[in-house]
Design an enzyme around this catalytic site. Structure first.
Site, PDB file in Angstrom:
ATOM      1  N   GLU A   1      -7.899  16.200 -36.405  1.00  0.00           N
ATOM      2  CA  GLU A   1      -9.110  15.524 -35.926  1.00  0.00           C
ATOM      3  C   GLU A   1      -8.806  14.654 -34.711  1.00  0.00           C
ATOM      4  O   GLU A   1      -9.603  14.561 -33.776  1.00  0.00           O
ATOM      5  CB  GLU A   1      -9.710  14.673 -37.048  1.00  0.00           C
ATOM      6  CG  GLU A   1     -10.281  15.535 -38.168  1.00  0.00           C
ATOM      7  CD  GLU A   1     -10.596  14.718 -39.408  1.00  0.00           C
ATOM      8  OE1 GLU A   1     -11.172  13.628 -39.291  1.00  0.00           O
ATOM      9  OE2 GLU A   1     -10.249  15.174 -40.514  1.00  0.00           O
TER      10      GLU A   1
ATOM     11  N   SER B   1      -7.213   9.109 -48.593  1.00  0.00           N
ATOM     12  CA  SER B   1      -8.432   8.320 -48.458  1.00  0.00           C
ATOM     13  C   SER B   1      -8.221   6.993 -49.175  1.00  0.00           C
ATOM     14  O   SER B   1      -7.563   6.946 -50.224  1.00  0.00           O
ATOM     15  CB  SER B   1      -9.590   9.082 -49.102  1.00  0.00           C
ATOM     16  OG  SER B   1     -10.593   8.196 -49.522  1.00  0.00           O
TER      17      SER B   1
ATOM     18  N   THR C   1     -16.175  35.739 -33.471  1.00  0.00           N
ATOM     19  CA  THR C   1     -16.997  35.350 -32.324  1.00  0.00           C
ATOM     20  C   THR C   1     -18.215  34.678 -32.944  1.00  0.00           C
ATOM     21  O   THR C   1     -18.645  35.068 -34.044  1.00  0.00           O
ATOM     22  CB  THR C   1     -17.438  36.556 -31.468  1.00  0.00           C
ATOM     23  OG1 THR C   1     -18.183  37.448 -32.299  1.00  0.00           O
ATOM     24  CG2 THR C   1     -16.255  37.300 -30.863  1.00  0.00           C
ATOM     25  N   HIS C   2     -18.728  33.670 -32.286  1.00  0.00           N
ATOM     26  CA  HIS C   2     -19.847  32.881 -32.831  1.00  0.00           C
ATOM     27  C   HIS C   2     -19.490  32.304 -34.205  1.00  0.00           C
ATOM     28  O   HIS C   2     -20.372  32.065 -35.029  1.00  0.00           O
ATOM     29  CB  HIS C   2     -21.130  33.721 -32.952  1.00  0.00           C
ATOM     30  CG  HIS C   2     -21.410  34.557 -31.752  1.00  0.00           C
ATOM     31  ND1 HIS C   2     -22.092  34.088 -30.661  1.00  0.00           N
ATOM     32  CD2 HIS C   2     -21.036  35.828 -31.441  1.00  0.00           C
ATOM     33  CE1 HIS C   2     -22.162  35.042 -29.741  1.00  0.00           C
ATOM     34  NE2 HIS C   2     -21.512  36.105 -30.183  1.00  0.00           N
TER      35      HIS C   2
ATOM     36  N   ASN D   1       0.813  -1.217   0.000  1.00  0.00           N
ATOM     37  CA  ASN D   1       0.000   0.000   0.000  1.00  0.00           C
ATOM     38  C   ASN D   1       0.850   1.273   0.000  1.00  0.00           C
ATOM     39  O   ASN D   1       0.591   2.207  -0.754  1.00  0.00           O
ATOM     40  CB  ASN D   1      -0.959  -0.007   1.185  1.00  0.00           C
ATOM     41  CG  ASN D   1      -1.922  -1.183   1.113  1.00  0.00           C
ATOM     42  OD1 ASN D   1      -1.957  -1.880   0.097  1.00  0.00           O
ATOM     43  ND2 ASN D   1      -2.664  -1.411   2.175  1.00  0.00           N
TER      44      ASN D   1
ATOM     45  N   LYS E   1      -8.274  13.036 -52.012  1.00  0.00           N
ATOM     46  CA  LYS E   1      -8.396  13.505 -50.629  1.00  0.00           C
ATOM     47  C   LYS E   1      -7.052  13.694 -49.934  1.00  0.00           C
ATOM     48  O   LYS E   1      -6.123  12.915 -50.097  1.00  0.00           O
ATOM     49  CB  LYS E   1      -9.228  12.520 -49.796  1.00  0.00           C
ATOM     50  CG  LYS E   1     -10.687  12.466 -50.120  1.00  0.00           C
ATOM     51  CD  LYS E   1     -11.430  13.776 -49.970  1.00  0.00           C
ATOM     52  CE  LYS E   1     -11.518  14.266 -48.535  1.00  0.00           C
ATOM     53  NZ  LYS E   1     -12.338  13.395 -47.699  1.00  0.00           N
TER      54      LYS E   1
ATOM     55  N   TYR F   1      -6.586   2.212   2.419  1.00  0.00           N
ATOM     56  CA  TYR F   1      -6.404   1.561   1.121  1.00  0.00           C
ATOM     57  C   TYR F   1      -7.588   0.654   0.818  1.00  0.00           C
ATOM     58  O   TYR F   1      -8.068  -0.081   1.685  1.00  0.00           O
ATOM     59  CB  TYR F   1      -5.103   0.728   1.083  1.00  0.00           C
ATOM     60  CG  TYR F   1      -4.932   0.046  -0.264  1.00  0.00           C
ATOM     61  CD1 TYR F   1      -4.364   0.723  -1.340  1.00  0.00           C
ATOM     62  CD2 TYR F   1      -5.417  -1.241  -0.482  1.00  0.00           C
ATOM     63  CE1 TYR F   1      -4.263   0.130  -2.593  1.00  0.00           C
ATOM     64  CE2 TYR F   1      -5.317  -1.844  -1.728  1.00  0.00           C
ATOM     65  CZ  TYR F   1      -4.739  -1.155  -2.776  1.00  0.00           C
ATOM     66  OH  TYR F   1      -4.646  -1.734  -4.016  1.00  0.00           O
TER      67      TYR F   1
END
Ligand code: ARG
Length: 466
Positions: A289, A276, A154-155, A109, A282, A316
């Site tokens: 990602e 791809s 923004t947004h 422990n 691609k 423990y």
């Protein structure tokens, strides 16, 4: 037979063994367990619980076991429940009867708590260094593009022009806070639990303060129950990494957007993109990602640990063994993300023309017109309404804002504010997005990065490569 078989008449069922063994994942702790064991052996020597010959034999044996791990020849036997028992079993095989004294005045422990703190201390230093490397890559990239600007959003709607250096450095500041948080966690964890025993200390005359010192801890525990049950340092580490991961996910999302045909602000190089399997044309930003996606499991690891800890009685409990996989996973995943993102930013190509064009729409300078009126005494709300009405007309009637402003007798002198790049130059207050404020910011960031790197170096106690 396990090392604790004495009290039992039968062995463990296969089902329980499969549930409880942890060697399959905690073997990565071998280096740190050996570190703790060496300090423990020397402590036993100082307490005269081992003769100096016995200390020498055990230290040499621990070194030999370390060699076996380092060269990849260490072999687990079927009764090795976890890394701690595997090492003790092997020490006893090599050293003979004196091996049976290794675990004197120690429990798994306090041993596992010590080992995990040593591991986490190195892990935090490593993650912190990689975090600062990413922040430095962003700072460097910013320095390479001192005049390029893009729309600030923004947004996710275009709002005001900002230097790309300002934008990139915004990420670097967040990373510096992450590095700071990690090193704070490291400073707080630096207390040794070794000597707490199973939960209540020991009747034997050991000195936890000396072993703590030998292991580079700031001090030894003051409460043995707390020492064996405290996993705050794991929780803090997982939080630090989760938030760092959230910051990386934000950068990842941005890179995904910037590298689309729709934005076209940047391209990743071939070595940081993937193809791809079906579509020959691609070129995918998988690095970005995955930086975005990994954050999910980092947050999950933190949540899982906190839920596991919730409601555990002192001290423990075997539940605590579940602290390791989330910790190892978060450390490994963030290492991968940080290193890959750093590489991506080191090689990224920014498309300055596209960025500048996107930030040169005269409508983006609407606030400058309003502020121009404010400087001449118009209250801000009225100025806002006045310019808003002009923008509305421009959009509705398809007349350029430039034309409308030129036709307005009061606003006409302000028409130059709508020219390309002017609005950016005017963002000059401290910390603002324009070139005049940028020099100071770059200097401050440079200083903070150097200080962070020095702090990371100063806290590398074991120099273990994880
Ligand atoms: N592998 C265990 C863990 O990670 C070691 C401690 C076992 N202690 C015990 N009392 N069964 O927590």
């Amino acid at each position: 037979m396990t090392l604790w078989h004495g009290r039992f008449e039968t062995g463990m069922s296969d089902a329980l063994w499969d549930l409880s063994e942890s060697y399959s994942f905690d073997h990565v702790l071998w280096r740190h367990d050996l570190m703790g064991s060496r300090a423990h052996v020397r402590g036993l020597g100082r307490a005269q619980l081992l003769s100096s010959d016995e200390v020498d034999i055990l230290i040499q044996t621990l070194d030999a076991v370390e060699q076996e791990f380092a060269s990849g020849v260490f072999e687990r036997t079927p009764t090795d429940e976890d890394i701690h028992m595997a090492i003790e079993r092997r020490v006893t095989e090599i050293a003979g009867p004196v091996g049976a004294k290794l675990h004197t005045a120690r429990s798994r422990n306090d041993q596992v708590a010590t080992t995990l703190r040593l591991y986490t201390r190195d892990a935090l230093t490593d993650v912190m260094s990689r975090t600062l490397a990413l922040a430095s890559a962003l700072h460097e990239l910013a320095g390479q593009h001192p005049l390029v600007y893009l729309p600030g959003y923004t947004h996710l709607q275009r709002a005001q022009p900002v230097l790309v250096a300002h934008h990139l450095r915004a990420h670097a500041w967040a990373l510096l806070r992450d590095a700071d948080r990690l090193i704070d966690a490291r400073d707080r964890l630096n207390i040794s639990p070794l000597g707490a025993g199973a939960l209540a200390g020991t009747s034997l005359p050991i000195d936890p303060a000396t072993t703590a010192d030998e292991l580079g801890f700031d001090s030894a525990f003051t409460n043995s129950l707390d020492a064996v049950s405290d996993r705050d340092f794991v929780a803090e580490t997982l939080f630090g990494i989760a938030l760092l991961g959230v910051h990386c996910s934000r950068m990842g999302e941005e890179l995904v957007l910037w590298t689309t045909s729709e934005f076209g602000f940047a391209s990743l190089t071939d070595d940081f993109t993937t193809g791809s399997s079906m579509l020959p044309q691609k070129k995918n930003s998988d690095v970005a990602e995955l930086a975005r996606g990994k954050s999910g499991r980092l947050v999950g690891n933190l949540t899982g640990l906190l839920v596991m800890l919730k409601g555990l009685p002192l001290s423990y409990n075997r539940d605590l063994q579940e602290d390791k996989e989330p910790l190892f996973d978060s450390v490994r995943q963030i290492q991968l993300v940080l290193t890959a993102l750093t590489g991506a930013y080191e090689s990224i190509v920014l498309h300055a023309d596209v960025m500048v064009d996107a930030a040169s729409d005269p409508l983006i300078a609407a606030i400058d017109l309003a502020e121009w009126l404010v400087e001449r005494g118009t209250p801000f709300r009225q100025a806002h309404e006045r310019v808003g009405a002009l923008v509305g007309r421009s959009v509705r009637e398809g007349i350029s804002l430039h034309e409308l402003v030129s036709d307005d007798p009061e606003l006409r002198p302000a028409v130059e504010l709508l020219a390309r790049g002017v609005a950016l130059q005017r963002r000059r207050s401290a910390g603002a997005s324009g070139p005049l404020a940028m020099d100071r910011q770059a200097e401050l960031l440079e200083t903070a990065l150097v200080a962070g790197i020095q702090r990371a170096r100063a806290t590398t106690t074991n120099n273990v490569v994880l």
